[in-house]
Design a protein around this motif. Structure first.
Motif, short mmCIF file in Angstrom:
data_model
loop_
_atom_site.label_atom_id
_atom_site.label_comp_id
_atom_site.label_asym_id
_atom_site.label_seq_id
_atom_site.Cartn_x
_atom_site.Cartn_y
_atom_site.Cartn_z
N SER A 1 -8.81 -14.23 -15.09
CA SER A 1 -8.90 -13.48 -16.32
C SER A 1 -9.89 -14.05 -17.00
N SER A 18 -7.45 -9.15 -17.37
CA SER A 18 -7.39 -9.37 -15.98
C SER A 18 -8.57 -9.01 -15.06
N VAL A 33 -3.31 -23.88 -17.94
CA VAL A 33 -2.73 -23.34 -16.55
C VAL A 33 -2.04 -24.31 -15.94
N LYS A 37 -1.14 -22.82 -10.66
CA LYS A 37 -1.99 -21.78 -11.12
C LYS A 37 -1.10 -20.44 -11.14
N ARG A 38 0.19 -20.61 -10.97
CA ARG A 38 1.01 -19.38 -11.25
C ARG A 38 1.63 -19.14 -12.55
N ARG A 39 1.23 -19.91 -13.51
CA ARG A 39 1.89 -19.71 -15.00
C ARG A 39 0.84 -20.56 -15.86
N TRP A 59 3.84 -17.82 -19.74
CA TRP A 59 3.49 -16.87 -19.06
C TRP A 59 3.27 -16.66 -17.63
N ILE A 61 1.78 -15.36 -13.95
CA ILE A 61 0.72 -14.73 -13.34
C ILE A 61 1.17 -14.28 -12.09
N GLY A 65 -2.51 -9.88 -10.40
CA GLY A 65 -3.34 -10.12 -11.75
C GLY A 65 -2.57 -9.60 -12.78
N SER A 66 -1.34 -9.23 -12.77
CA SER A 66 -0.36 -9.14 -14.00
C SER A 66 -0.08 -10.29 -14.76
N ILE A 67 0.07 -10.22 -15.90
CA ILE A 67 0.73 -11.33 -16.69
C ILE A 67 1.72 -10.86 -17.50
#
Length: 131
Positions: A1, A18, A33, A37-39, A59, A61, A65-67
């Motif tokens: 992003s 994104s 992050v 790298k998933r959140r 958050w 991810i 690419g959605s958040i």
């Protein structure tokens, strides 16, 4: 992003865009992050002026690419000033306590650890000493 920052006369804002799908998400501060790298986690301290939120948020991810915000807390007696991932599902927050009375010593910062267990985020124990 992409991370965009807007500075106002008082207060500021952050926007994630994104690179995969152009989705825009407003966040309260710079993202930190997770190791996998998933959140990411954000923490915004504002106990005085109310220009920004006083919150910690996690958050997720998505692969597309959605958040999506997974969790948020808005503490009333402390504010987050530093965030540190301890594992992909556990992070620590440095907690500043407001200091309005200049005649008294400044309270020592503490820490709180949050962990994802059984599909939800929860605080592990009480206030801890900041490392």
């Amino acid at each position: 992003s992409y991370v965009l920052h807007a500075q106002y006369y008082e207060g500021d804002s952050w926007l994630l865009v994104s690179r995969k799908n152009g989705t825009k998400v407003s966040i309260s501060d710079l993202p930190v992050v997770s190791p996998d790298k998933r959140r990411f986690v954000t923490g915004s301290y504002d106990m005085d002026a109310d220009y920004n939120p006083n919150e910690v948020a996690v958050w997720a991810i998505g692969k597309d690419g959605s958040i999506k915000q997974e969790w948020k807390t808005e503490p009333k007696d402390w504010g987050p000033t530093f965030l540190l991932w301890l594992s992909p599902t556990k992070f620590q927050v440095r907690c500043e306590i407001p200091h309005w009375d200049q005649d008294k010593p400044r309270p020592q910062a503490t820490a709180r650890t949050f962990e994802r267990m059984d599909g939800k985020w929860q605080q592990g124990g009480g206030a801890e000493k900041w490392k």
